[in-house]
Design a protein around this motif. Sequence first.
Motif, short mmCIF file in Angstrom:
data_model
loop_
_atom_site.label_atom_id
_atom_site.label_comp_id
_atom_site.label_asym_id
_atom_site.label_seq_id
_atom_site.Cartn_x
_atom_site.Cartn_y
_atom_site.Cartn_z
N ASP A 76 -3.00 -0.38 28.31
CA ASP A 76 -3.61 -0.18 29.63
C ASP A 76 -3.08 1.06 30.34
O ASP A 76 -3.72 1.58 31.25
N GLN A 77 -1.89 1.52 29.94
CA GLN A 77 -1.26 2.65 30.60
C GLN A 77 -1.55 3.98 29.90
O GLN A 77 -0.96 5.01 30.24
N ILE A 78 -2.45 3.95 28.91
CA ILE A 78 -2.77 5.16 28.15
C ILE A 78 -4.18 5.61 28.53
O ILE A 78 -5.17 5.04 28.04
N PRO A 79 -4.31 6.57 29.42
CA PRO A 79 -5.64 6.99 29.88
C PRO A 79 -6.32 7.91 28.87
O PRO A 79 -5.68 8.52 28.02
N GLY A 80 -7.63 7.97 28.98
CA GLY A 80 -8.38 8.95 28.21
C GLY A 80 -8.66 8.60 26.77
O GLY A 80 -9.13 9.45 26.00
N LEU A 81 -8.40 7.35 26.37
CA LEU A 81 -8.67 6.94 25.00
C LEU A 81 -9.54 5.69 25.00
O LEU A 81 -9.40 4.83 25.88
N PRO A 82 -10.44 5.55 24.01
CA PRO A 82 -11.15 4.28 23.85
C PRO A 82 -10.16 3.15 23.62
O PRO A 82 -9.03 3.39 23.16
N ARG A 83 -10.57 1.91 23.94
CA ARG A 83 -9.63 0.79 23.88
C ARG A 83 -8.97 0.64 22.51
O ARG A 83 -7.77 0.43 22.41
N LYS A 84 -9.75 0.74 21.46
CA LYS A 84 -9.18 0.56 20.12
C LYS A 84 -8.13 1.62 19.81
O LYS A 84 -7.07 1.33 19.27
N ALA A 85 -8.43 2.86 20.19
CA ALA A 85 -7.47 3.94 19.96
C ALA A 85 -6.23 3.78 20.82
O ALA A 85 -5.10 4.07 20.39
N ALA A 86 -6.40 3.31 22.06
CA ALA A 86 -5.26 3.09 22.95
C ALA A 86 -4.35 2.00 22.39
O ALA A 86 -3.11 2.11 22.46
N ARG A 87 -4.94 0.94 21.83
CA ARG A 87 -4.11 -0.12 21.23
C ARG A 87 -3.34 0.39 20.02
O ARG A 87 -2.18 0.04 19.83
N LYS A 88 -3.99 1.22 19.20
CA LYS A 88 -3.30 1.77 18.04
C LYS A 88 -2.12 2.64 18.48
O LYS A 88 -1.04 2.57 17.89
N ARG A 89 -2.33 3.43 19.53
CA ARG A 89 -1.23 4.25 20.01
C ARG A 89 -0.13 3.38 20.62
O ARG A 89 1.06 3.67 20.45
N ALA A 90 -0.53 2.33 21.32
CA ALA A 90 0.47 1.42 21.89
C ALA A 90 1.29 0.74 20.79
O ALA A 90 2.51 0.59 20.93
N ARG A 96 4.06 -17.55 15.40
CA ARG A 96 2.76 -17.47 16.07
C ARG A 96 2.92 -17.21 17.57
O ARG A 96 2.21 -16.38 18.15
N VAL A 97 3.85 -17.93 18.20
CA VAL A 97 4.09 -17.74 19.63
C VAL A 97 4.63 -16.32 19.89
O VAL A 97 4.19 -15.63 20.81
N PHE A 98 5.57 -15.89 19.06
CA PHE A 98 6.15 -14.56 19.21
C PHE A 98 5.07 -13.49 19.05
O PHE A 98 5.00 -12.54 19.85
N ALA A 99 4.20 -13.65 18.03
CA ALA A 99 3.13 -12.68 17.79
C ALA A 99 2.16 -12.62 18.97
O ALA A 99 1.66 -11.55 19.33
N GLY A 100 1.90 -13.77 19.58
CA GLY A 100 1.00 -13.80 20.74
C GLY A 100 1.56 -13.00 21.90
O GLY A 100 0.84 -12.24 22.57
N ARG A 101 2.87 -13.15 22.15
CA ARG A 101 3.50 -12.39 23.23
C ARG A 101 3.56 -10.90 22.89
O ARG A 101 3.39 -10.05 23.76
N LEU A 102 3.79 -10.59 21.64
CA LEU A 102 3.81 -9.20 21.21
C LEU A 102 2.44 -8.56 21.44
O LEU A 102 2.34 -7.42 21.93
N ASP A 103 1.39 -9.28 21.13
CA ASP A 103 0.03 -8.78 21.35
C ASP A 103 -0.22 -8.50 22.83
O ASP A 103 -0.85 -7.50 23.19
N GLN A 104 0.30 -9.38 23.70
CA GLN A 104 0.15 -9.17 25.14
C GLN A 104 0.88 -7.90 25.60
O GLN A 104 0.38 -7.15 26.44
N MET A 105 2.06 -7.66 25.04
CA MET A 105 2.82 -6.47 25.40
C MET A 105 2.08 -5.21 24.95
O MET A 105 2.04 -4.21 25.67
N ILE A 106 1.50 -5.26 23.76
CA ILE A 106 0.72 -4.12 23.26
C ILE A 106 -0.47 -3.85 24.18
O ILE A 106 -0.76 -2.70 24.53
N ASP A 107 -1.16 -4.91 24.57
CA ASP A 107 -2.30 -4.76 25.48
C ASP A 107 -1.88 -4.12 26.79
O ASP A 107 -2.58 -3.23 27.32
#
Length: 210
Positions: free
Chosen positions: A139-153, A124-135
């Motif tokens: 943030d560094q992927i311009p031009g995409l809606p948030r949901k699409a940017a997360r999927k690409r991340a 659970r702790v590891f997954a939480g940190r992984l989620d933060q890294m994905i977020d």
Amino acid sequence: MRYSREHKLETHARIVRKASVRLRQKGAHGVGVADLMKEAGLTHGGFYAHFNSRDDLVIEAFTHAMDRSTERWRKLAGQTSREKRFAMIVDSYLTSLHRDDPGRGCAIPTLGAEIARESSRTRRVFAGRLDQMIDMLADQIPGLPRKAARKRAMATMATMIGTLVMARVAGSGEFSDEILGAGREALLGRAKSPRPGKSASRRAVASTRH
């Protein structure tokens, strides 16, 4: 001898830093408590003055490593123009330096498979940190809606991590370099990074060392 609270906190942080490197080098089950304490310059007997269990130390150690990765990416992004941030992160991750220094690199390629077999609390702790890294990467992927940017991340991280694992399995020769290049090409559309200037090169090197 009684030590101050500040001294205890400094010692605790040193144990976590040392353990973070050793665990990435040897794996979560490749290093015992005695070895970890010796690495930090302390006796085995002092372990329980800082941690309730070995699991607590493992969790803090890989949390430290993942937090450092996220912070390095954030720092690298802050030094790069917005349109180049994504590419800079990928380029700095898929390097021979990162491949050859697992102890100071990303914790996920070195510990991910082992963490998947750990306790639900650890996962659970590891997954939480992984989620933060994905977020952070999203943030560094311009031009995409948030949901699409997360999927690409997510897809980007999966590709980077898989590429690094394969490159390490292949050793440090031409075949391994070819794997790193293939990962960069899959993510950026090019097999080799353009030759960076000195300042960019230093930033890329620093971003892989934790």
